[in-house]
Design a protein around this motif. Structure first.
Motif, PDB file in Angstrom:
ATOM      1  N   MET A   1       0.061  36.761 -13.829  1.00  0.00           N
ATOM      2  CA  MET A   1       0.204  35.648 -13.005  1.00  0.00           C
ATOM      3  C   MET A   1       1.541  36.023 -12.278  1.00  0.00           C
ATOM      4  O   MET A   1       2.059  34.975 -11.604  1.00  0.00           O
ATOM      5  CB  MET A   1       0.288  34.253 -14.045  1.00  0.00           C
ATOM      6  N   ALA A   2       2.390  36.685 -12.773  1.00  0.00           N
ATOM      7  CA  ALA A   2       3.808  36.833 -12.311  1.00  0.00           C
ATOM      8  C   ALA A   2       4.043  36.854 -10.561  1.00  0.00           C
ATOM      9  O   ALA A   2       4.544  36.000 -10.082  1.00  0.00           O
ATOM     10  CB  ALA A   2       4.607  37.747 -12.787  1.00  0.00           C
ATOM     11  N   PHE A   3       3.486  37.593 -10.117  1.00  0.00           N
ATOM     12  CA  PHE A   3       3.306  37.659  -8.814  1.00  0.00           C
ATOM     13  C   PHE A   3       2.687  36.522  -8.165  1.00  0.00           C
ATOM     14  O   PHE A   3       3.183  36.116  -6.858  1.00  0.00           O
ATOM     15  CB  PHE A   3       2.524  39.120  -8.229  1.00  0.00           C
ATOM     16  N   GLU A   4       1.676  36.000  -8.557  1.00  0.00           N
ATOM     17  CA  GLU A   4       1.251  34.858  -7.814  1.00  0.00           C
ATOM     18  C   GLU A   4       2.049  33.528  -8.026  1.00  0.00           C
ATOM     19  O   GLU A   4       2.204  33.031  -7.213  1.00  0.00           O
ATOM     20  CB  GLU A   4      -0.126  34.348  -8.707  1.00  0.00           C
ATOM     21  N   THR A   5       2.600  33.524  -9.098  1.00  0.00           N
ATOM     22  CA  THR A   5       3.713  32.367  -9.292  1.00  0.00           C
ATOM     23  C   THR A   5       4.951  32.643  -8.334  1.00  0.00           C
ATOM     24  O   THR A   5       5.243  31.543  -7.987  1.00  0.00           O
ATOM     25  CB  THR A   5       4.319  32.252 -10.912  1.00  0.00           C
ATOM     26  N   MET A   6       5.223  33.878  -8.336  1.00  0.00           N
ATOM     27  CA  MET A   6       6.354  34.294  -7.282  1.00  0.00           C
ATOM     28  C   MET A   6       6.082  33.916  -5.767  1.00  0.00           C
ATOM     29  O   MET A   6       6.740  33.209  -5.119  1.00  0.00           O
ATOM     30  CB  MET A   6       7.163  35.466  -7.630  1.00  0.00           C
ATOM     31  N   ARG A   7       4.852  34.263  -5.474  1.00  0.00           N
ATOM     32  CA  ARG A   7       4.213  33.941  -3.905  1.00  0.00           C
ATOM     33  C   ARG A   7       4.329  32.521  -3.880  1.00  0.00           C
ATOM     34  O   ARG A   7       4.783  32.067  -2.942  1.00  0.00           O
ATOM     35  CB  ARG A   7       2.858  34.447  -4.120  1.00  0.00           C
ATOM     36  N   LYS A   8       3.963  31.680  -4.797  1.00  0.00           N
ATOM     37  CA  LYS A   8       3.485  30.149  -4.620  1.00  0.00           C
ATOM     38  C   LYS A   8       5.027  29.609  -4.590  1.00  0.00           C
ATOM     39  O   LYS A   8       5.341  28.638  -3.812  1.00  0.00           O
ATOM     40  CB  LYS A   8       2.948  29.695  -5.671  1.00  0.00           C
ATOM     41  N   GLN A   9       6.090  30.247  -5.221  1.00  0.00           N
ATOM     42  CA  GLN A   9       7.464  29.601  -5.113  1.00  0.00           C
ATOM     43  C   GLN A   9       8.222  30.431  -4.052  1.00  0.00           C
ATOM     44  O   GLN A   9       9.480  30.080  -3.668  1.00  0.00           O
ATOM     45  CB  GLN A   9       8.308  30.074  -6.467  1.00  0.00           C
TER      46      GLN A   9
END
Length: 85
Positions: free
Chosen positions: A75-83
């Motif tokens: 989930m890390a990359f998706e979370t950073m993308r959203k942020q």
């Protein structure tokens, strides 16, 4: 990387160990590890963090493999993308 399963793993260790590894590898300018030690992990989201202070590379690889086998959805990359990071 939106369509690729990517795990973001934070590899950490005590500064003295990192400096010893830096000297042993001789691939970075002396002092490089110390210069970035306090900031390299700032504002970063990881799927998995691992302290390798007292681990061999093989042991660390086994821990990462075990994590991936038991965590099918990074989930890390998706979370950073959203942020917006």
């Amino acid at each position: 990387l939106c369509d690729v399963k990517v795990y973001f793993v934070g590899i950490k260790a005590d500064l003295d160990v990192i400096e010893e590894r830096e000297r042993d590898r001789a691939t970075s300018p002396r002092g490089h590890a110390r210069a970035y030690y306090e900031t390299v992990h700032n504002n970063v989201i990881y799927d998995f963090e691992l302290d390798t202070t007292s681990m061999t590379a093989q042991q660390a690889a086994q821990e990462i493999k075990k994590y991936i086998e038991n965590n099918a959805k990074p989930m890390a990359f998706e979370t950073m993308r959203k942020q917006g990071k």
